[in-house]
Design a protein around this motif. Sequence first.
Motif, mmCIF file in Angstrom:
data_model
loop_
_atom_site.group_PDB
_atom_site.id
_atom_site.type_symbol
_atom_site.label_atom_id
_atom_site.label_comp_id
_atom_site.label_asym_id
_atom_site.label_seq_id
_atom_site.Cartn_x
_atom_site.Cartn_y
_atom_site.Cartn_z
ATOM 1 N N UNK A 34 72.719 9.342 87.996
ATOM 2 C CA UNK A 34 71.284 9.163 88.254
ATOM 3 C C UNK A 34 70.485 8.909 86.974
ATOM 4 N N UNK A 35 71.199 8.771 85.847
ATOM 5 C CA UNK A 35 70.559 8.507 84.550
ATOM 6 C C UNK A 35 69.560 9.593 84.165
ATOM 7 N N UNK A 36 69.908 10.830 84.490
ATOM 8 C CA UNK A 36 69.100 11.979 84.070
ATOM 9 C C UNK A 36 69.481 12.320 82.624
ATOM 10 N N UNK A 37 68.511 12.612 81.761
ATOM 11 C CA UNK A 37 68.814 12.882 80.352
ATOM 12 C C UNK A 37 69.419 14.264 80.110
ATOM 13 N N UNK A 38 70.691 14.426 80.481
ATOM 14 C CA UNK A 38 71.395 15.668 80.176
ATOM 15 C C UNK A 38 72.155 15.489 78.860
ATOM 16 N N UNK A 39 72.633 16.580 78.277
ATOM 17 C CA UNK A 39 73.345 16.492 77.004
ATOM 18 C C UNK A 39 74.587 15.615 77.149
ATOM 19 N N UNK A 40 74.839 14.816 76.127
ATOM 20 C CA UNK A 40 75.990 13.926 76.163
ATOM 21 C C UNK A 40 77.286 14.713 75.990
ATOM 22 N N UNK A 41 78.382 14.106 76.390
ATOM 23 C CA UNK A 41 79.665 14.803 76.396
ATOM 24 C C UNK A 41 80.088 15.261 74.995
ATOM 25 N N UNK A 42 79.957 14.380 73.996
ATOM 26 C CA UNK A 42 80.363 14.789 72.651
ATOM 27 C C UNK A 42 79.402 15.837 72.084
ATOM 28 N N UNK A 43 78.139 15.771 72.489
ATOM 29 C CA UNK A 43 77.187 16.813 72.093
ATOM 30 C C UNK A 43 77.616 18.158 72.667
ATOM 31 N N UNK A 44 77.992 18.158 73.921
ATOM 32 C CA UNK A 44 78.441 19.410 74.555
ATOM 33 C C UNK A 44 79.668 19.981 73.850
ATOM 34 N N UNK A 45 80.568 19.107 73.421
ATOM 35 C CA UNK A 45 81.779 19.567 72.737
ATOM 36 C C UNK A 45 81.429 20.287 71.434
ATOM 37 N N UNK A 46 80.434 19.760 70.711
ATOM 38 C CA UNK A 46 80.011 20.404 69.468
ATOM 39 C C UNK A 46 79.259 21.705 69.769
ATOM 40 N N UNK A 47 78.381 21.677 70.757
ATOM 41 C CA UNK A 47 77.652 22.886 71.138
ATOM 42 C C UNK A 47 78.599 24.020 71.518
ATOM 43 N N UNK A 48 79.687 23.659 72.162
ATOM 44 C CA UNK A 48 80.656 24.665 72.588
ATOM 45 C C UNK A 48 81.129 25.495 71.397
ATOM 46 N N UNK A 49 81.417 24.831 70.290
ATOM 47 C CA UNK A 49 81.888 25.549 69.100
ATOM 48 C C UNK A 49 80.786 26.417 68.506
ATOM 49 N N UNK A 50 79.575 25.868 68.381
ATOM 50 C CA UNK A 50 78.469 26.640 67.813
ATOM 51 C C UNK A 50 78.147 27.871 68.654
#
Length: 219
Positions: A34-50
């Motif tokens: 639906x082109x909703x501005x959710x966090x991108x996949x690679x962003x989520x991968x980095x957030x996971x570590x932080x």
Amino acid sequence: MKNITNDLVDNYITEYYRPVNDTLGELRKMGENDHVPIIQRDTEMVLNSYLKLKKPKKILEIGTAIGYSSLYFATVCPYAEIYTIEKDETMLQAARNNIEVSGMSHRITSLFGDGQEQIEKLRDQSIDGFDFIFVDAAKSHYKRFLEAALTVAADGALIISDNILMRGMTASDEFDTFRKHKTNIRKMREYVEFICTQSDLDTSLMAVGDGLAVTVYKR
């Protein structure tokens, strides 16, 4: 092409992306379709570590959209209390529905209104001590959102600002092909300058997703 990394690199990295659970996997698919501005996949991968390193107990999010990132935070940080703010009433209602269906209403408090105004209300209610802050709302307002958020932040808080590169436009005007985003570009450059030069903010900029700023707040 996002003007930050190239599609081949992005595709290689996100081949290793896995949703943290099936519910969030389905919500991501819906948001992306639906082109909703959710966090991108690679962003989520980095957030996971932080998030796993920081183990925050109290999270403030500015920009809820459909509630994907709030639910993600609640899942990855099972002991965290989360406050999230959204100005778009339709988006917020969708987020509240998703949060309720996921059984997270007792841990996620969703607030309707302007980011700065809602943070000031939290401050006035002595709701503070946020040790993780995620800024992902109207790009031209990041600076005032952050300035408000610092009044309720804990010493040592980790602050993540998403989309700071705006498809490369923050770095170079040449990416603003039709010259439609001059104000957003100017405001975002001012924001990046602010978080990189303030003595109480220690910031690293990352070419992840649409650009991440990772800031540690030291009073």
